[in-house]
Design an enzyme around this catalytic site. Structure first.
Site, PDB file in Angstrom:
ATOM      1  N   GLY A   1       0.856  -1.187   0.000  1.00 45.82           N
ATOM      2  CA  GLY A   1       0.000   0.000   0.000  1.00 45.82           C
ATOM      3  C   GLY A   1       0.883   1.225   0.000  1.00 45.82           C
TER       4      GLY A   1
ATOM      5  N   CYS B   1       5.483  -5.894   1.483  1.00 45.45           N
ATOM      6  CA  CYS B   1       5.771  -4.461   1.434  1.00 45.45           C
ATOM      7  C   CYS B   1       5.105  -3.719   2.615  1.00 45.45           C
ATOM      8  CB  CYS B   1       5.322  -3.930   0.072  1.00 45.45           C
ATOM      9  SG  CYS B   1       5.907  -2.291  -0.253  1.00 45.45           S
ATOM     10  N   TYR B   2       4.129  -2.862   2.355  1.00 45.66           N
ATOM     11  CA  TYR B   2       3.462  -2.170   3.463  1.00 45.66           C
ATOM     12  C   TYR B   2       2.899  -3.184   4.465  1.00 45.66           C
ATOM     13  CZ  TYR B   2       0.149   0.892   5.926  1.00 45.66           C
ATOM     14  OH  TYR B   2      -0.537   1.576   6.877  1.00 45.66           O
TER      15      TYR B   2
ATOM     16  N   HIS C   1       7.887  -7.247  -3.968  1.00 51.21           N
ATOM     17  CA  HIS C   1       6.600  -7.718  -4.500  1.00 51.21           C
ATOM     18  C   HIS C   1       6.740  -9.053  -5.232  1.00 51.21           C
ATOM     19  CE1 HIS C   1       4.135  -4.160  -3.643  1.00 51.21           C
ATOM     20  NE2 HIS C   1       5.302  -3.544  -3.656  1.00 51.21           N
TER      21      HIS C   1
ATOM     22  N   GLU D   1       4.415 -10.742  -6.533  1.00 48.65           N
ATOM     23  CA  GLU D   1       3.350 -10.921  -7.529  1.00 48.65           C
ATOM     24  C   GLU D   1       3.722 -10.401  -8.914  1.00 48.65           C
ATOM     25  OE1 GLU D   1       3.376  -8.917  -4.981  1.00 48.65           O
ATOM     26  OE2 GLU D   1       2.415  -6.989  -5.354  1.00 48.65           O
TER      27      GLU D   1
ATOM     28  N   ASP E   1     -17.639 -14.878 -22.218  1.00 49.22           N
ATOM     29  CA  ASP E   1     -18.189 -14.639 -20.873  1.00 49.22           C
ATOM     30  C   ASP E   1     -19.680 -14.988 -20.799  1.00 49.22           C
ATOM     31  OD1 ASP E   1     -15.679 -13.754 -20.353  1.00 49.22           O
ATOM     32  OD2 ASP E   1     -16.177 -11.625 -20.412  1.00 49.22           O
TER      33      ASP E   1
ATOM     34  N   LYS F   1     -10.493 -14.030 -15.994  1.00 51.52           N
ATOM     35  CA  LYS F   1     -10.734 -14.515 -17.366  1.00 51.52           C
ATOM     36  C   LYS F   1     -10.190 -15.935 -17.607  1.00 51.52           C
ATOM     37  CE  LYS F   1     -12.173 -13.215 -21.556  1.00 51.52           C
ATOM     38  NZ  LYS F   1     -13.384 -12.443 -21.837  1.00 51.52           N
TER      39      LYS F   1
END
Ligand code: XMP
Length: 512
Positions: free
Chosen positions: A54, A81-82, A168, A170, A226, A368
């Protein structure tokens, strides 16, 4: 019940990406507000928690804090992180305001092997993005990795199963991010990896049945992946309580309307009402050249036709819609499994308020790639599952200038040749969107002994991750040559083919 590792959202831009990564590793995750209640989290059957990054500093007056129940939880926790700074701060460590942000690539050096860094090298590239830094770890924690700037790039407390990383995991720039997450999820949290297509289907069906009961549902089928998967899930869940409505607006690609009917009505046995409405749409579009007016006319027309048809069906309480999880996260919809009465600005084009239908969103928690996996699990043919996106206004925004049936037919033929060749070359999935555009100009050519003055077709093929930015696809020259030659020879009234080599930005993917 499926296990989960929820992510508490402290405001990082990449929070959604953490959820994706966890799910890619076979574990269900949701992005929850940082101040979510313990009960709410426990409803998801968690076996661990992740605290996202954050932008705040833990010392900011209104900085989001670690909820007290998290401080006391027995679940394993990974702070990113944060999230790591909060962990340290809340458990008695020391965090200092850094003079400079550490942003971008860095190299961490592991101080020991194993735990969340098992099977990763002693030195590894990571992506940093933080302002404050940790000066002293809380009692019970020991450092696991450092960088030249940060003595505590990672830390852990094995007894509590709490770990913190300053970088990070990710983002792809953190080379071993996926391994670190996997170690946390499987080795620390003990997850079994039960988030698979079969379970997704099972859970979605349960949820739909609970919401819909014996009610009747309508679902607008567009031909895209979808709405197709949403319809199949609904059908599995409630069978003939579902009626699908497919509006053939005349702006579809070659063979598309027939394919929708063949697949859903004949193959899957779904009650499907196909409304032939080409004339209605084309007369509304008569002489209209402005792209935004075209969109508006088509959107409104769709509502009218859909409304008329649902009134004819009668006794309907629910409208199923293929909203995906990223849209839910982005709109920060407060509602979770409950239904919401539709407002005028929904996907379907904005249905009138007085329809009073309750929304069912069977894809509401799916990304997706999970929608595709679900489609395959439900037996949707592969070429449907991997279909490129197609805009709601259809070929009306690809026939530039006024739309006529003749020009639509010309475009349909050219587009079918292009896409057919692309498929035959095995390159359909190498591009994320490919199509032909019919330009509103004519150019001079020569055919046989005669001079021609005829239409120009542009080919567009792009590569992209998210459709927000895109590059033009470097298709092989011989493929382009074959497509060009076939279009000029086989499509009446076309004497020139051009290839669009613009990226987005500054261009857009569609031409209108
Ligand atoms: P652009 O042209 O904005 O397109 O770069 C980005 C993506 O959005 C699709 N698109 C639309 N989809 N209604 C839709 O449902 C629309 O009016 C519309 N306009 C563009 C486009 O095909 C691409 O995938």
């Amino acid at each position: 019940m499926t296990q989960s590792v929820p992510v508490l959202d402290f405001g990082a831009q990449t929070a959604q990406l953490i959820v994706r990564r966890i799910r890619e590793l076979g574990i269900y995750s949701e992005l929850l507000p940082h101040d979510v209640s313990e009960d709410e989290v426990h409803r998801l059957n968690p076996c661990g928690l992740v605290l996202s990054g954050g932008a705040a500093s833990v010392y900011d007056e209104d900085a989001p804090q670690l909820p007290s129940w998290v401080r006391d939880t027995e679940l394993p926790v990974l702070g990113i992180c944060y999230g790591m700074q909060l962990q340290s701060y809340a458990l008695g460590g020391q965090v200092s305001l850094a003079d400079e942000r550490e942003y971008g690539p860095a190299t961490i050096e592991l101080l020991e092997e194993g735990s969340i860094f098992a099977h990763t090298p002693r030195e590894q590239p990571v992506w940093m993005s933080h302002g404050d830094r940790i000066e002293a770890l809380p009692p019970g924690f020991r450092p696991l990795a450092r960088t030249t700037n940060a003595p505590f790039a990672a830390a852990g407390n094995d007894a509590r199963r709490w770990y913190g990383i300053q970088f990070h995991p990710e983002v792809v720039h953190t080379r071993f991010g996926r391994d670190i997450l996997r170690n946390f999820l499987y080795d620390v949290c003990g997850c079994t990896g039960d988030w698979k297509a079969a379970n997704i289907v099972h859970e979605a069906i349960e949820r739909i049945r609970t919401q819909v009961g014996h009610g009747h549902v309508i679902c607008a089928l567009s031909g895209g992946v979808d709405s197709a998967v949403a319809a199949l899930l609904m059908h599995r869940a409630v069978g003939d309580q579902l009626t699908c409505v497919f509006v053939d607006n005349g702006l579809l690609r070659q063979g598309e309307a027939e394919q929708v009917v063949a697949t859903f009505q004949e193959h899957f046995g779904i009650q499907l009402i196909a409304i032939p409405a080409a004339e209605e749409f084309l007369s509304a579009l008569d002489g209209v050249a402005d792209p935004e007016r075209k969109r508006k006319i088509i959107g409104e027309k769709f509502i009218r036709v859909f409304e008329r048809e649902s009134q004819r069906i009668g006794d309907v309480q629910f409208l199923a819609q293929g909203t995906l999880y990223p849209d839910v996260i982005e709109s920060r919809a407060p509602d979770r499994a409950k239904g919401v009465t539709i407002k005028t600005h929904h996907n379907v084009g904005g249905l009138p308020d007085d329809m009073q239908l309750t929304l069912v969103e069977p894809l509401r928690y799916l990304f997706k790639d999970e929608v595709r996996a679900t489609g395959l699990e439900l037996g949707l043919p592969e070429d449907w599952v991997w279909r490129h996106p197609f805009p709601g206004p259809g070929l009306a925004v690809r026939v530039l200038g006024p739309v006529t049936w003749e020009r639509l037919e010309t475009l349909r033929q050219a587009d079918a040749i292009f896409i057919g060749e692309l498929r035959d070359a095995g390159l359909y999935r190498a591009t994320q969107q490919a199509f032909a555009v019919l330009l509103p100009i004519q150019s001079v050519g020569v055919m046989g002994d005669g001079r021609t003055y005829a239409d120009v077709v542009a080919l567009r093929a792009i590569t992209t991750e998210d459709y927000m930015t895109a590059d033009w696809a470097r298709l092989p020259e011989d493929l382009l040559a074959r497509v060009s030659s076939r279009i000029v020879n086989e499509v009446q009234g076309v004497n020139r083919v051009v290839y669009d080599i613009s990226s987005k930005p500054p261009s857009t993917i569609e031409w209108e």
